[in-house]
Design a protein around this motif. Structure first.
Motif, short mmCIF file in Angstrom:
data_model
loop_
_atom_site.label_atom_id
_atom_site.label_comp_id
_atom_site.label_asym_id
_atom_site.label_seq_id
_atom_site.Cartn_x
_atom_site.Cartn_y
_atom_site.Cartn_z
N LYS A 118 0.85 -1.20 0.00
CA LYS A 118 0.00 0.00 0.00
C LYS A 118 0.88 1.24 0.00
O LYS A 118 1.86 1.33 0.75
N VAL A 119 0.53 2.20 -0.87
CA VAL A 119 1.30 3.45 -0.96
C VAL A 119 0.35 4.61 -0.68
O VAL A 119 -0.68 4.77 -1.34
N GLU A 120 0.69 5.41 0.32
CA GLU A 120 -0.10 6.59 0.67
C GLU A 120 0.62 7.85 0.21
O GLU A 120 1.86 7.91 0.26
N VAL A 121 -0.15 8.83 -0.20
CA VAL A 121 0.40 10.11 -0.64
C VAL A 121 -0.05 11.19 0.35
O VAL A 121 -1.25 11.30 0.65
N TYR A 122 0.91 11.95 0.87
CA TYR A 122 0.61 12.98 1.85
C TYR A 122 1.16 14.33 1.40
O TYR A 122 2.13 14.41 0.64
N ASP A 123 0.52 15.37 1.93
CA ASP A 123 1.04 16.74 1.80
C ASP A 123 1.71 17.09 3.13
O ASP A 123 1.07 17.07 4.18
N TRP A 124 2.99 17.36 3.07
CA TRP A 124 3.77 17.63 4.27
C TRP A 124 3.37 18.94 4.93
O TRP A 124 3.16 19.96 4.26
N ASP A 125 3.24 18.94 6.27
CA ASP A 125 3.01 20.15 7.06
C ASP A 125 4.08 20.25 8.13
O ASP A 125 4.49 19.24 8.72
N ARG A 126 4.53 21.47 8.40
CA ARG A 126 5.61 21.69 9.34
C ARG A 126 5.28 21.17 10.74
O ARG A 126 6.16 20.68 11.46
N ASP A 127 4.02 21.25 11.15
CA ASP A 127 3.65 20.84 12.51
C ASP A 127 3.44 19.33 12.65
O ASP A 127 3.10 18.84 13.72
N GLY A 128 3.65 18.60 11.56
CA GLY A 128 3.53 17.15 11.62
C GLY A 128 2.15 16.62 11.32
O GLY A 128 1.97 15.40 11.19
N SER A 129 1.18 17.48 11.17
CA SER A 129 -0.19 17.02 10.86
C SER A 129 -0.36 16.95 9.35
O SER A 129 -1.11 17.72 8.74
N HIS A 130 0.35 16.03 8.72
CA HIS A 130 0.37 15.93 7.27
C HIS A 130 -1.01 15.60 6.72
O HIS A 130 -1.75 14.78 7.29
N ASP A 131 -1.38 16.24 5.62
CA ASP A 131 -2.70 16.05 5.01
C ASP A 131 -2.69 14.85 4.07
O ASP A 131 -1.81 14.71 3.21
N PHE A 132 -3.68 13.99 4.24
CA PHE A 132 -3.80 12.79 3.41
C PHE A 132 -4.36 13.18 2.05
O PHE A 132 -5.43 13.79 1.95
N ILE A 133 -3.62 12.83 0.99
CA ILE A 133 -4.09 13.11 -0.38
C ILE A 133 -4.82 11.91 -0.95
O ILE A 133 -5.90 12.03 -1.55
N GLY A 134 -4.25 10.71 -0.76
CA GLY A 134 -4.89 9.51 -1.29
C GLY A 134 -3.95 8.33 -1.21
O GLY A 134 -2.85 8.42 -0.66
N GLU A 135 -4.38 7.21 -1.78
CA GLU A 135 -3.58 5.99 -1.70
C GLU A 135 -3.85 5.10 -2.90
O GLU A 135 -4.83 5.30 -3.65
N PHE A 136 -2.99 4.13 -3.08
CA PHE A 136 -3.20 3.07 -4.08
C PHE A 136 -2.47 1.82 -3.61
O PHE A 136 -1.64 1.88 -2.69
N THR A 137 -2.78 0.69 -4.21
CA THR A 137 -2.12 -0.56 -3.87
C THR A 137 -1.47 -1.16 -5.10
O THR A 137 -1.90 -0.92 -6.23
N THR A 138 -0.44 -1.95 -4.85
CA THR A 138 0.28 -2.63 -5.93
C THR A 138 0.92 -3.87 -5.34
O THR A 138 0.57 -4.30 -4.23
N SER A 139 1.85 -4.47 -6.04
CA SER A 139 2.60 -5.63 -5.55
C SER A 139 3.97 -5.61 -6.19
O SER A 139 4.20 -4.92 -7.19
N TYR A 140 4.85 -6.38 -5.62
CA TYR A 140 6.20 -6.47 -6.20
C TYR A 140 6.13 -6.99 -7.64
O TYR A 140 6.84 -6.50 -8.53
N ARG A 141 5.25 -7.95 -7.89
CA ARG A 141 5.15 -8.52 -9.23
C ARG A 141 4.70 -7.47 -10.24
O ARG A 141 5.21 -7.40 -11.37
N GLU A 142 3.75 -6.63 -9.85
CA GLU A 142 3.30 -5.56 -10.74
C GLU A 142 4.40 -4.54 -10.98
O GLU A 142 4.65 -4.12 -12.11
N LEU A 143 5.07 -4.15 -9.90
CA LEU A 143 6.14 -3.16 -10.03
C LEU A 143 7.28 -3.67 -10.91
O LEU A 143 7.92 -2.89 -11.62
N SER A 144 7.53 -4.97 -10.87
CA SER A 144 8.65 -5.53 -11.62
C SER A 144 8.44 -5.44 -13.13
O SER A 144 9.38 -5.69 -13.89
N ARG A 145 7.23 -5.09 -13.58
CA ARG A 145 7.01 -4.88 -15.01
C ARG A 145 7.72 -3.61 -15.51
O ARG A 145 7.88 -3.42 -16.71
#
Length: 459
Positions: free
Chosen positions: A126-153
């Motif tokens: 699982k890969v999550e995408v965040y927007d960084w904030d200085r105070d540590g309360s990073h904003d969640f942008i979204g996510e997706f899933t994959t696998s090693y086999r898919e990435l190896s393509r």
């Protein structure tokens, strides 16, 4: 059924690690339950899993990510999670933050296959995408899933992922995605291990050095060198324990053994690097028993004398290491000391210079003294430096011997712990030198095949 206590579990884990280091094929344990009755044996074997030695070098970019900052664009970063067998997820990597953009390109990063998917190519990543904030309360942008086999393509249409924010998807009917993430490159690298070099014929060359200065008269019980006719002194105990650990690394079991801090016969000259066996042209001793014999014999012939200087013996071994930079030999200097050091500045400079050579230093502290200076030389917290130059790599490992004396009398377990900690950093220090110099292990020789004797008969 055999039940292992926590102590035995620790012991078994240490032995399995030692098996890999020492090239021992297996260990056999006799199990006893009822006193006097043998309950069978347990054989522990170990192997290095080839698939889990691979690493991958990956690079990602993103396109049209959601804007999260009011006065600017987003500062996105990726968080990778490995799925576990119970369905939970564990963070295994975070990328750097790319500031003020909705179309970031992250730097390529390397991660082991074991960390990414534990060797299971179809396990969910699982890969999550965040927007960084200085105070540590990073904003969640979204996510997706994959696998090693898919990435190896590699870079392809299959590795363009929609970033989905489940909350937005549930609330907004026209919601499509929060941007896309694309795999730019995927390169598999097989990491060579310490064992690969050992199989290829590389061996370590150990040099044993004992401090004889600043510890009093060996005939007095207050001296760490006290020649007790009934038991080993502090130096002898440490030398025996550590020596029996390290000698399995050395191919010929011939150890150059030096002492420092003594007046030598016949003229009483002071030396900080003299042969314990009394033969400066051939200071080699056969096995740890030979070193022990030379050590006790030297106590009867030399006069202990300060100051305690480390730099001469480090430079002594460094001269040999400097002549063999192709990695065919790797030198390990073992120093057994009471913690006193008179040439700290010179020793630091010697270690910084030696960090460029194929050598490591193991320091074993004996006695009750504080070992602050030895901890500083270890450099685990702050990399050692001299005259503004930092050591190229960490080459020093310090262990206080007193921490491994088991008061309950469990000598086997305490020596197993000592073996683990003495050798803990040597493989990585060895590998760091080989990697920087681009020295690859030689191929392992083919396994021995006994000749086939054909029995000929006459009819």
């Amino acid at each position: 059924m055999v039940i292992f206590t926590d102590s035995i579990k620790v012991f078994l884990s240490v032995l399995v690690k030692a098996q890999i280091l020492f090239r021992v094929p297996f260990f056999v344990f006799s199990c006893r339950g009822i006193p006097g009755k043998k309950c069978g044996t347990v054989i522990v074997t170990a192997e290095e899993l080839g698939c889990c030695r691979d690493s991958v070098l990956m690079q990602f970019c993103a396109n049209k990510l959601d804007k999260k900052d009011f006065f600017g664009k987003s500062d996105p970063f990726l968080v990778f999670h490995r799925s576990n067998e119970d369905g939970s997820f564990t963070i295994c990597h975070k990328t750097e933050v790319v500031k003020n953009t909705l179309n970031p390109v992250w730097q390529a990063f390397k991660i082991s296959v074991r960390a990414l998917c534990n060797g299971d190519f179809d396990r969910t990543i699982k890969v999550e995408v965040y927007d960084w904030d200085r105070d540590g309360s990073h904003d969640f942008i979204g996510e997706f899933t994959t696998s090693y086999r898919e990435l190896s393509r590699g870079q392809s249409q299959f590795n363009v992922y929609e970033v989905i924010n489940p909350k937005k998807k549930g609330k907004k009917k026209k919601y499509v995605n929060s941007g896309t993430v694309t795999l730019l490159s995927f390169l598999i690298e097989t990491e060579v291990s310490f064992l690969d070099y050992i199989k290829g014929g590389y061996w370590l060359s150990f040099n044993v050095n004992l401090i004889l200065a600043s510890t009093g008269n060996p005939s007095q019980p207050t001296s760490l060198h006290y020649m007790n006719p009934y038991q080993l002194n502090a130096y002898g105990m440490a030398l025996r324990a550590v020596g029996e650990i390290i000698q399995d690394y050395d191919s010929d079991k011939m150890f150059p053994a030096l002492g420092f801090g003594a007046r030598l016969p016949p003229d009483g000259r002071v030396s900080h690097e003299f042969a314990l066996n009394g033969n400066p042209q051939n200071p080699y001793c056969h096995g740890i028993d030979g070193v022990m014999e030379a050590y006790y014999r030297s106590l009867k012939s030399v006069q202990l004398y300060g100051p305690t200087n480390f730099a001469p013996v480090i430079n002594h071994v460094a001269r040999y290491a400097a002549s063999v930079k192709d990695g065919s030999q790797y030198f390990v200097l073992l120093i057994i000391t009471d913690g006193v050091i008179s040439d700290m500045a010179q020793t630091k400079e010697s270690i910084v210079n030696a960090s460029k050579l194929p050598m490591s230093i193991i320091i074993v502290g004996v006695g009750p003294a504080e070992f602050d200076a030895m901890e500083e030389l270890d450099g685990d917290v702050v990399r050692i430096s001299s005259r503004g130059r930092f050591a190229e790599r960490d080459i020093v490992q310090f262990v206080p011997f007193r921490d491994y004396i088991d008061r309950s009398g469990n000598h086997v377990l305490s020596m197993a712990r000592l073996a683990k900690d003495v050798l803990a950093e040597i493989p990585e220090q060895f590998l760091s030198y080989m990697r920087v110099r681009g020295i690859k292990p030689s191929p392992a020789p083919p396994p021995y095949t006994p000749p086939i004797h054909v029995l000929q008969t006459q009819i």
